[in-house]
Scaffold this motif. Structure first.
Motif, short mmCIF file in Angstrom:
data_model
loop_
_atom_site.label_atom_id
_atom_site.label_comp_id
_atom_site.label_asym_id
_atom_site.label_seq_id
_atom_site.Cartn_x
_atom_site.Cartn_y
_atom_site.Cartn_z
N HIS A 29 28.35 30.73 40.20
CA HIS A 29 29.15 31.93 40.45
C HIS A 29 30.63 31.62 40.27
CE1 HIS A 29 25.70 33.47 43.26
NE2 HIS A 29 25.29 33.17 42.06
N VAL A 30 31.38 32.63 39.91
CA VAL A 30 32.82 32.47 39.68
C VAL A 30 33.57 33.45 40.57
CG1 VAL A 30 34.69 32.54 38.00
CG2 VAL A 30 32.40 31.78 37.28
N HIS A 31 34.44 32.94 41.44
CA HIS A 31 35.27 33.78 42.28
C HIS A 31 36.59 34.07 41.57
CE1 HIS A 31 33.19 34.05 46.22
NE2 HIS A 31 32.52 33.03 45.71
N CYS A 32 36.99 35.33 41.58
CA CYS A 32 38.16 35.78 40.84
C CYS A 32 39.21 36.35 41.80
CB CYS A 32 37.77 36.85 39.83
SG CYS A 32 36.40 36.37 38.75
N LYS A 33 40.45 35.99 41.57
CA LYS A 33 41.55 36.48 42.38
C LYS A 33 42.74 36.74 41.47
CE LYS A 33 44.74 34.94 46.04
NZ LYS A 33 45.08 33.84 46.97
N PHE A 34 43.38 37.90 41.65
CA PHE A 34 44.52 38.27 40.82
C PHE A 34 45.80 38.27 41.64
CE2 PHE A 34 40.79 39.89 38.76
CZ PHE A 34 41.04 39.69 37.42
N THR A 35 46.84 37.70 41.08
CA THR A 35 48.13 37.63 41.77
C THR A 35 49.23 38.13 40.85
OG1 THR A 35 48.57 35.36 41.02
CG2 THR A 35 47.38 35.62 43.11
N SER A 40 48.96 37.97 46.12
CA SER A 40 47.68 38.60 45.80
C SER A 40 47.85 40.11 45.63
CB SER A 40 46.66 38.33 46.90
OG SER A 40 45.47 39.08 46.69
N VAL A 41 47.16 40.65 44.63
CA VAL A 41 47.16 42.10 44.42
C VAL A 41 45.75 42.66 44.62
CG1 VAL A 41 49.15 42.11 42.87
CG2 VAL A 41 46.85 41.76 41.92
N MET A 42 44.95 41.98 45.45
CA MET A 42 43.56 42.37 45.65
C MET A 42 43.39 43.41 46.77
SD MET A 42 41.94 40.44 43.43
CE MET A 42 40.24 40.26 43.95
N ILE A 43 44.22 43.31 47.81
CA ILE A 43 44.06 44.15 48.99
C ILE A 43 45.38 44.84 49.33
CG2 ILE A 43 43.57 44.15 51.47
CD1 ILE A 43 41.11 43.66 49.90
N GLU A 44 45.27 46.10 49.71
CA GLU A 44 46.44 46.84 50.21
C GLU A 44 45.98 47.77 51.32
OE1 GLU A 44 50.20 49.53 48.57
OE2 GLU A 44 48.53 49.05 47.25
N ASN A 45 46.61 47.65 52.48
CA ASN A 45 46.25 48.47 53.65
C ASN A 45 44.76 48.34 54.00
OD1 ASN A 45 48.92 49.46 53.83
ND2 ASN A 45 48.46 51.06 52.32
N GLY A 106 34.67 38.83 54.38
CA GLY A 106 35.30 38.05 55.44
C GLY A 106 36.81 38.03 55.44
N TRP A 107 37.45 38.33 54.30
CA TRP A 107 38.90 38.23 54.23
C TRP A 107 39.60 39.51 54.67
CZ3 TRP A 107 39.26 33.44 54.30
CH2 TRP A 107 38.52 32.61 53.47
N LYS A 132 43.56 35.90 50.62
CA LYS A 132 42.51 35.03 50.10
C LYS A 132 41.35 35.82 49.48
CE LYS A 132 43.43 31.46 53.58
NZ LYS A 132 44.04 30.50 52.62
N GLN A 133 41.46 37.14 49.46
CA GLN A 133 40.37 37.98 48.97
C GLN A 133 40.04 37.67 47.51
OE1 GLN A 133 38.56 40.58 50.76
NE2 GLN A 133 37.26 40.10 49.00
N THR A 134 38.75 37.60 47.21
CA THR A 134 38.27 37.40 45.85
C THR A 134 37.16 38.41 45.57
OG1 THR A 134 36.52 35.84 46.48
CG2 THR A 134 38.71 34.91 46.00
#
Length: 332
Positions: A29-35, A40-45, A106-107, A132-134
């Motif tokens: 599996h591959v975990h992906c995270k964008f910054t 990080s631009v994965m989570i907002e509010n 979990g994040w 840390k969200q992916t």
């Protein structure tokens, strides 16, 4: 390092996608995270951002061709079957192990401390871990060329980020938390989803259709794509099944086990799969069983991907009650 350690303990280690029938295989599996600008631009509010959803949509849009890079071996497609913790449909979800893309929960705190909830002795924390969200691409396995796979995943994500239809596709392919798409009651959900290819040959055909996703920005050259298509089609695995007439003894077709050489009483070893498709009428069936006149060694009977019977006796008649696993008015 791992193979050396296994050798020292007298065992064999393999990263093969599938070696045991009826049990989960081995994926990569591959975990992906964008910054952006180091953030990080994965989570907002407390919610996934549109950027994150668009990237996931890119994986949905390229989902049938990405296995050309992530699963370039026929054995890989024995792992990608229902009920084995491996994806088969193009969908994404939170912590759903039947989804092609999974978003770990979990994040995201949202006022709920999962660590403290699961471990009452832990001191509750309000610390924000959302950076840390992916999200997790779950189809590929260790048969992949890691460099080609990483490049292909990046090309697919960018395709989603640039597509005006991305958010609609993300909404369409989302499956709710805890929804088992292989459950009969969710058949409508399953039928609405596109399926992963079932062979290297099919993956090559899908790569040909999606060629522009990978070549339009110069990430892949046409030569590389052409090579992958030729390589995958070379397995000629559109169907590794062949028709036989019962009773059939597949062991007689195997070479003598080299361990025993030509010694009298030598053995032939291996694993074989038999399958049969059939349809049922709409009316309810109260009882149904499969009857076998005899199977050598261990036999496992699966009906619609569910283990219905194990039998360990050799060449003895046995039956398997399968009524609970049948699909009425449908193909089985």
């Amino acid at each position: 390092i791992m193979r050396q350690l296994a050798y020292e303990y007298g065992v064999t280690l393999t990263f093969a996608p599938k070696i045991t029938v009826g049990k989960a295989g081995s994926g990569m599996h591959v975990h992906c995270k964008f910054t952006k600008d180091g953030k990080s631009v994965m989570i907002e509010n407390g919610e996934l951002t549109d950027v994150c959803k668009k990237a996931i949509a890119g994986y949905m849009m390229a989902g049938t061709s990405l296995p050309a890079f992530g699963n370039p071996n026929p054995l890989a497609f024995l792992r990608l079957v229902p009920h084995q913790e491996a994806p088969t449909s193009l969908c994404w979800s939170f912590s759903n192990r039947s989804a092609l893309v999974r978003v770990p929960l979990g994040w995201i705190n949202n006022g709920k401390d999962m660590l403290a909830n699961c471990n009452p002795l832990e001191t509750p924390s309000t610390k924000d871990f959302s950076d840390k969200q992916t999200f997790e691409w779950r189809a590929s396995d260790a048969s992949a060329d890691i460099y080609l796979l990483m490049a292909a995943l990046c090309a697919a994500a960018r395709h989603g980020l640039e597509s005006p239809e991305a958010l609609k596709i993300a909404e369409k392919t989302y499956v709710g938390l805890g929804v088992n798409i292989h459950d009969d009651k969710n058949k409508a959900v399953q039928d609405a989803l596109e399926q992963l290819p079932d062979s290297c040959y099919r993956a090559a055909e899908e790569l040909e259709k999606d060629r522009e996703i990978y070549t339009s920005k110069g990430v892949f050259s046409d030569n590389i794509v052409d090579y992958m298509i030729k390589y995958l089609k070379g397995f000629n695995d559109r169907s590794l099944w062949r028709g036989v007439t019962l009773p059939h003894d597949w062991l007689t077709e195997l070479p003598i086990d080299g361990i025993f050489d030509a010694t009298p009483g030598c053995k032939r070893r291996g694993v074989a799969w038999y399958r049969k498709f059939f349809s049922l009428p709409d009316e309810e069936i109260e009882c149904a069983e499969l009857i076998f006149d005899g199977v050598l060694g261990e036999c496992q009977v699966f009906v619609n991907g569910v283990l219905a019977k194990r039998n360990f006796s050799g060449y003895n008649r046995f039956s398997a009650e399968i009524g609970d696993y049948l699909l009425q008015g449908a193909d089985n």
